[in-house]
Design an enzyme around this catalytic site. Structure first.
Site, PDB file in Angstrom:
ATOM      1  N   TRP A 162       0.797  -1.219   0.000  1.00 38.56           N
ATOM      2  CA  TRP A 162       0.000   0.000   0.000  1.00 38.56           C
ATOM      3  C   TRP A 162       0.836   1.279   0.000  1.00 38.56           C
ATOM      4  O   TRP A 162       0.323   2.360  -0.173  1.00 38.56           O
ATOM      5  CB  TRP A 162      -0.909   0.034   1.242  1.00 38.56           C
ATOM      6  CG  TRP A 162      -0.170  -0.325   2.503  1.00 38.56           C
ATOM      7  CD1 TRP A 162      -0.116  -1.560   3.087  1.00 38.56           C
ATOM      8  CD2 TRP A 162       0.673   0.512   3.293  1.00 38.56           C
ATOM      9  NE1 TRP A 162       0.710  -1.543   4.194  1.00 38.56           N
ATOM     10  CE2 TRP A 162       1.206  -0.269   4.345  1.00 38.56           C
ATOM     11  CE3 TRP A 162       1.030   1.873   3.225  1.00 38.56           C
ATOM     12  CZ2 TRP A 162       2.072   0.240   5.308  1.00 38.56           C
ATOM     13  CZ3 TRP A 162       1.899   2.379   4.180  1.00 38.56           C
ATOM     14  CH2 TRP A 162       2.406   1.572   5.203  1.00 38.56           C
ATOM     15  N   ASN A 163       2.153   1.164   0.244  1.00 36.90           N
ATOM     16  CA  ASN A 163       2.892   2.419   0.456  1.00 36.90           C
ATOM     17  C   ASN A 163       3.204   3.177  -0.828  1.00 36.90           C
ATOM     18  O   ASN A 163       3.291   4.399  -0.809  1.00 36.90           O
ATOM     19  CB  ASN A 163       4.135   2.203   1.337  1.00 36.90           C
ATOM     20  CG  ASN A 163       5.103   1.207   0.768  1.00 36.90           C
ATOM     21  OD1 ASN A 163       4.816   0.554  -0.227  1.00 36.90           O
ATOM     22  ND2 ASN A 163       6.255   1.086   1.398  1.00 36.90           N
ATOM     23  N   PRO A 222      -3.399  -5.974  -5.783  1.00 38.22           N
ATOM     24  CA  PRO A 222      -2.927  -4.828  -4.994  1.00 38.22           C
ATOM     25  C   PRO A 222      -3.270  -5.016  -3.517  1.00 38.22           C
ATOM     26  O   PRO A 222      -4.044  -5.902  -3.151  1.00 38.22           O
ATOM     27  CB  PRO A 222      -3.718  -3.655  -5.586  1.00 38.22           C
ATOM     28  CG  PRO A 222      -4.978  -4.272  -6.113  1.00 38.22           C
ATOM     29  CD  PRO A 222      -4.637  -5.687  -6.524  1.00 38.22           C
ATOM     30  N   GLY A 255       6.576  -6.393  -0.250  1.00 42.38           N
ATOM     31  CA  GLY A 255       5.834  -6.337   1.007  1.00 42.38           C
ATOM     32  C   GLY A 255       6.729  -6.766   2.151  1.00 42.38           C
ATOM     33  O   GLY A 255       7.957  -6.659   2.071  1.00 42.38           O
ATOM     34  N   SER A 256       6.121  -7.287   3.186  1.00 40.51           N
ATOM     35  CA  SER A 256       6.876  -7.617   4.392  1.00 40.51           C
ATOM     36  C   SER A 256       7.712  -8.890   4.192  1.00 40.51           C
ATOM     37  O   SER A 256       7.361  -9.766   3.390  1.00 40.51           O
ATOM     38  CB  SER A 256       5.906  -7.817   5.560  1.00 40.51           C
ATOM     39  OG  SER A 256       5.057  -8.890   5.275  1.00 40.51           O
ATOM     40  N   GLU A 280      10.844  -8.164  -3.001  1.00 43.88           N
ATOM     41  CA  GLU A 280      11.302  -6.864  -2.486  1.00 43.88           C
ATOM     42  C   GLU A 280      10.693  -6.724  -1.099  1.00 43.88           C
ATOM     43  O   GLU A 280       9.493  -6.454  -0.965  1.00 43.88           O
ATOM     44  CB  GLU A 280      10.818  -5.726  -3.396  1.00 43.88           C
ATOM     45  CG  GLU A 280      11.357  -5.781  -4.808  1.00 43.88           C
ATOM     46  CD  GLU A 280      12.815  -5.348  -4.898  1.00 43.88           C
ATOM     47  OE1 GLU A 280      13.364  -4.847  -3.900  1.00 43.88           O
ATOM     48  OE2 GLU A 280      13.396  -5.542  -5.973  1.00 43.88           O
ATOM     49  N   LEU A 281      11.522  -6.910  -0.063  1.00 39.70           N
ATOM     50  CA  LEU A 281      10.950  -7.065   1.282  1.00 39.70           C
ATOM     51  C   LEU A 281      11.356  -5.911   2.202  1.00 39.70           C
ATOM     52  O   LEU A 281      11.689  -4.837   1.758  1.00 39.70           O
ATOM     53  CB  LEU A 281      11.374  -8.432   1.834  1.00 39.70           C
ATOM     54  CG  LEU A 281      11.099  -9.605   0.872  1.00 39.70           C
ATOM     55  CD1 LEU A 281      11.597 -10.919   1.437  1.00 39.70           C
ATOM     56  CD2 LEU A 281       9.613  -9.712   0.533  1.00 39.70           C
ATOM     57  N   CYS A 300      10.206   1.369   2.435  1.00 38.04           N
ATOM     58  CA  CYS A 300      11.151   0.291   2.738  1.00 38.04           C
ATOM     59  C   CYS A 300      12.583   0.806   2.789  1.00 38.04           C
ATOM     60  O   CYS A 300      13.430   0.200   3.422  1.00 38.04           O
ATOM     61  CB  CYS A 300      11.026  -0.810   1.707  1.00 38.04           C
ATOM     62  SG  CYS A 300      11.163  -0.159   0.045  1.00 38.04           S
ATOM     63  N   GLU A 342      14.673  -4.751  -9.258  1.00 38.76           N
ATOM     64  CA  GLU A 342      13.671  -4.110 -10.115  1.00 38.76           C
ATOM     65  C   GLU A 342      14.294  -2.858 -10.718  1.00 38.76           C
ATOM     66  O   GLU A 342      15.242  -2.289 -10.163  1.00 38.76           O
ATOM     67  CB  GLU A 342      12.427  -3.762  -9.301  1.00 38.76           C
ATOM     68  CG  GLU A 342      11.699  -5.015  -8.829  1.00 38.76           C
ATOM     69  CD  GLU A 342      10.315  -4.739  -8.284  1.00 38.76           C
ATOM     70  OE1 GLU A 342      10.133  -3.752  -7.554  1.00 38.76           O
ATOM     71  OE2 GLU A 342       9.411  -5.535  -8.593  1.00 38.76           O
TER      72      GLU A 342
HETATM   73  P1  NAP Z   1       2.414  -7.082   3.583  1.00 34.77           P
HETATM   74  O1  NAP Z   1       1.505  -7.214   4.715  1.00 34.77           O
HETATM   75  O2  NAP Z   1       3.427  -8.132   3.357  1.00 34.77           O
HETATM   76  O3  NAP Z   1       1.480  -6.887   2.305  1.00 34.77           O
HETATM   77  C1  NAP Z   1       1.988  -6.742   1.008  1.00 34.77           C
HETATM   78  C2  NAP Z   1       1.035  -7.390   0.015  1.00 34.77           C
HETATM   79  O4  NAP Z   1       0.970  -8.791   0.289  1.00 34.77           O
HETATM   80  C3  NAP Z   1      -0.408  -6.883   0.127  1.00 34.77           C
HETATM   81  O5  NAP Z   1      -0.975  -6.884  -1.161  1.00 34.77           O
HETATM   82  C4  NAP Z   1      -1.052  -7.923   1.009  1.00 34.77           C
HETATM   83  O6  NAP Z   1      -2.446  -8.014   0.880  1.00 34.77           O
HETATM   84  C5  NAP Z   1      -0.381  -9.174   0.480  1.00 34.77           C
HETATM   85  N1  NAP Z   1      -0.451 -10.313   1.386  1.00 34.77           N
HETATM   86  C6  NAP Z   1      -0.518 -10.327   2.739  1.00 34.77           C
HETATM   87  N2  NAP Z   1      -0.574 -11.604   3.185  1.00 34.77           N
HETATM   88  C7  NAP Z   1      -0.550 -12.403   2.089  1.00 34.77           C
HETATM   89  C8  NAP Z   1      -0.597 -13.819   1.884  1.00 34.77           C
HETATM   90  N3  NAP Z   1      -0.666 -14.681   2.905  1.00 34.77           N
HETATM   91  N4  NAP Z   1      -0.566 -14.295   0.616  1.00 34.77           N
HETATM   92  C9  NAP Z   1      -0.491 -13.441  -0.423  1.00 34.77           C
HETATM   93  N5  NAP Z   1      -0.452 -12.099  -0.301  1.00 34.77           N
HETATM   94  C10 NAP Z   1      -0.469 -11.585   0.944  1.00 34.77           C
HETATM   95  O7  NAP Z   1       3.267  -5.744   3.648  1.00 34.77           O
HETATM   96  P2  NAP Z   1       2.753  -4.295   3.994  1.00 34.77           P
HETATM   97  O8  NAP Z   1       2.704  -4.132   5.449  1.00 34.77           O
HETATM   98  O9  NAP Z   1       1.545  -3.964   3.211  1.00 34.77           O
HETATM   99  O10 NAP Z   1       3.943  -3.441   3.364  1.00 34.77           O
HETATM  100  C11 NAP Z   1       4.986  -2.958   4.104  1.00 34.77           C
HETATM  101  C12 NAP Z   1       6.213  -3.820   3.937  1.00 34.77           C
HETATM  102  O11 NAP Z   1       6.616  -3.815   2.578  1.00 34.77           O
HETATM  103  C13 NAP Z   1       7.385  -3.261   4.704  1.00 34.77           C
HETATM  104  O12 NAP Z   1       8.103  -4.282   5.339  1.00 34.77           O
HETATM  105  C14 NAP Z   1       8.241  -2.623   3.622  1.00 34.77           C
HETATM  106  O13 NAP Z   1       9.594  -2.500   3.956  1.00 34.77           O
HETATM  107  C15 NAP Z   1       7.997  -3.533   2.473  1.00 34.77           C
HETATM  108  N6  NAP Z   1       8.280  -2.860   1.208  1.00 34.77           N
HETATM  109  C16 NAP Z   1       9.377  -3.255   0.508  1.00 34.77           C
HETATM  110  C17 NAP Z   1       9.716  -2.617  -0.660  1.00 34.77           C
HETATM  111  C18 NAP Z   1      10.927  -3.041  -1.441  1.00 34.77           C
HETATM  112  O14 NAP Z   1      10.999  -2.687  -2.599  1.00 34.77           O
HETATM  113  N7  NAP Z   1      11.840  -3.791  -0.864  1.00 34.77           N
HETATM  114  C19 NAP Z   1       8.919  -1.578  -1.150  1.00 34.77           C
HETATM  115  C20 NAP Z   1       7.791  -1.198  -0.417  1.00 34.77           C
HETATM  116  C21 NAP Z   1       7.485  -1.866   0.770  1.00 34.77           C
HETATM  117  P3  NAP Z   1      -3.415  -7.252   1.943  1.00 34.77           P
HETATM  118  O15 NAP Z   1      -3.173  -5.817   1.725  1.00 34.77           O
HETATM  119  O16 NAP Z   1      -4.772  -7.694   1.590  1.00 34.77           O
HETATM  120  O17 NAP Z   1      -2.979  -7.716   3.316  1.00 34.77           O
END
Ligand code: NAP
Length: 479
Positions: A153-154, A178, A231-232, A253-254, A287, A460
């Protein structure tokens, strides 16, 4: 909400669809708490339909010339920039970031589309000298196939564009999911793909508030040959496990925990500018946000005073208000996490220069500057993901590098020095995928973005970002 890009349906096989059950879920403006839209709450059936659509569209899309695919991407890029203001307004309303940042995100996202439109025309092969006079050895690069793209979402527009553009340029078709908080920018991008003349089925977007169901279908499907996830770290690791039985290509990308080091010989003004840029974008929810500030002991007081003065000038508010320079947190849980980390640090002896734990009922968190941070405090070990500058002091370069590297993450690192030899030395010693020297902003479409250790796999952007969507094929011709 009145916005020309507002779509409250999913995009599958070139059709705008509802969930078969008719279920929807609300999208909330984090600044006001108001519901601004309702989108389909899809499940396994719709995800499977999207995979089938992407599979059917693949032969036609990959058979186009690179130039034809590039032309589609150029049209998409032009549409994104042509609709910059309204796309940014949609993004502000679902994510909360200030308008200037949202416009910057759309430009950044469009930059990836333009970059890969050009790179896609340079998918060159190789010929290899053979050991036998009657053989010819060739290497060609072919699209991976159907790709699943899961985004956070960020940066709801940029994170999708950074995956979508190289996938399409390579000749792949996609199913995107998304984040639940910010589905509207992804749906808007799908509508622009449609307008850009990208055939139905090439791009599919499924919204859901059951990510484990959609993720389960995408990862289990043998048709899906690649998963690109941002994501996370926890979810990334889970998805990697789920992809193992079908051996998918992976880009992950975590999370990160970026150090920002200010050496004794730094230009302090540059360091403070870098700190402000890397810390407060998207209310600290990036991130690559600087998470752990390591400041030379002789500079701590001056650095903290300068950052406090600049932080106190930030204007909180709704992102559409012209005066706003920092928005709210995305959710109650994100706000509560920052409250917990700041309270823990204070209880263990940190000094508050400005801000402090959030007290009000909304999602706003005041920019906070803390000194006296130690390794026992939770915010030193966790990704803060909020507007908190956590300052720890050091005396020697080796100590700063050791502390910086003492994290399971390895995404971005920043440091400030005017000493050329130190620039090289420290840059080489930092165990991170990206290093900013005398800058707090380094992301750009032409450079590889990604991390090491628990920050992920793959890159990426840049020419390397295209390789993630291509397979090498070796052909041996006997004459
Ligand atoms: P997240 O909870 O991991 O969610 C990311 C995406 O994954 C969302 O679309 C989420 O859907 C989905 N998701 C969650 N659980 C899932 C599952 N069991 N199976 C499949 N998809 C699933 O992360 P967030 O809290 O939204 O994002 C923040 C994290 O992203 C931070 O740790 C940040 O550092 C990281 N990030 C990394 C980068 C990079 O490029 N390295 C860039 C941006 C952010 P829902 O929204 O429906 O839960």
């Amino acid at each position: 909400m009145d916005n020309p890009h507002l779509k409250q349906a999913c995009y599958v096989s070139g059709q705008w669809i509802s969930a078969r059950s008719g279920a929807t879920f609300p999208v909330t403006d984090p600044a006001s708490g108001e519901t601004i839209a309702a989108v389909p709450d899809c499940g396994a059936e719709e995800t499977q339909a999207a995979i089938i659509a992407a599979e059917r569209a693949l032969p036609g899309w990959r058979a186009l010339t690179a130039e034809q695919r590039s032309d589609c991407l150029i049209r998409l890029h032009d549409l994104m920039l042509g609709n910059l203001t309204t796309l940014a307004e949609l993004l502000v309303c679902e994510n909360g970031k200030p308008r200037a940042e949202a416009e910057g995100e759309i430009r950044y996202a469009a930059g990836f589309v333009r970059w890969f439109a050009a790179e896609g025309r340079r998918i060159y092969g190789e010929t290899i000298p053979a050991s036998h006079p009657d053989k010819r050895l060739l290497v060609t690069r072919q699209p991976v196939g159907v790709c699943a793209l899961i985004t956070p979402w960020n940066f709801p527009c940029a994170m999708l564009a950074r995956k979508l553009a190289p996938a399409l340029a390579a000749g792949c078709t996609v199913v995107a999911k998304p984040a639940e908080e910010t589905p509207l920018s992804a749906l808007a991008l799908a509508a622009l793909c449609e307008q850009a003349g990208i055939p139905g089925g090439v791009v599919n977007v499924v919204t859901s508030r059951a990510p484990e169901v959609v993720g389960g279908v995408l990862t289990a499907s043998p048709v899906v040959r690649k998963l690109s996830f941002t994501g996370s770290t926890e979810v990334g690791e889970l998805l990697m496990t789920q992809c193992a039985p079908t051996l998918k290509r992976l880009s992950l990308e975590l999370g990160g925990s970026a150090p920002l080091i200010v050496f004794k010989d730094a230009d302090l003004k540059k360091a403070v500018d870098g700190a402000m840029a890397s810390k407060y974008r998207n209310c600290g929810q990036t991130c690559v946000a600087s998470n752990r500030f390591l400041i030379h002991d002789s500079l701590v007081e001056r650095f903290a005073a300068m950052v406090t003065s600049r932080s106190s000038q930030l204007q909180q508010g709704h992102g559409l208000k012209a005066s706003t320079t920092i928005g709210p947190m995305i959710s109650r849980s994100a706000r509560d996490k920052v409250a917990r980390l700041v309270s823990d640090a204070i209880s263990k002896g940190a000094t508050v220069w400005c801000g402090g734990p959030p007290t009000g009922s909304g999602l706003f968190v005041a920019p906070t500057v803390l000194t006296g941070i130690t390794g026992e405090m939770d915010l030193w070990r966790e990704e803060i993901f909020g507007p908190v500058v956590a300052i720890r002091s050091f005396w020697h370069e080796e100590d700063a590098v050791t502390l910086a590297n003492a994290t399971p993450y390895g995404l971005a690192a920043y440091f400030f020095t005017e000493d050329l030899a130190r620039s090289w030395r420290v840059s080489e010693a930092l165990d991170f995928g990206m290093v900013g020297v005398n800058t707090g902003m380094m992301s750009t479409p032409q450079a590889p973005f990604g991390g090491v250790k628990r920050s992920g796999i793959g890159r990426e952007g840049s020419r390397h970002g295209l390789d993630e969507y291509l397979e090498l094929k070796y052909t041996c011709i006997a004459l």
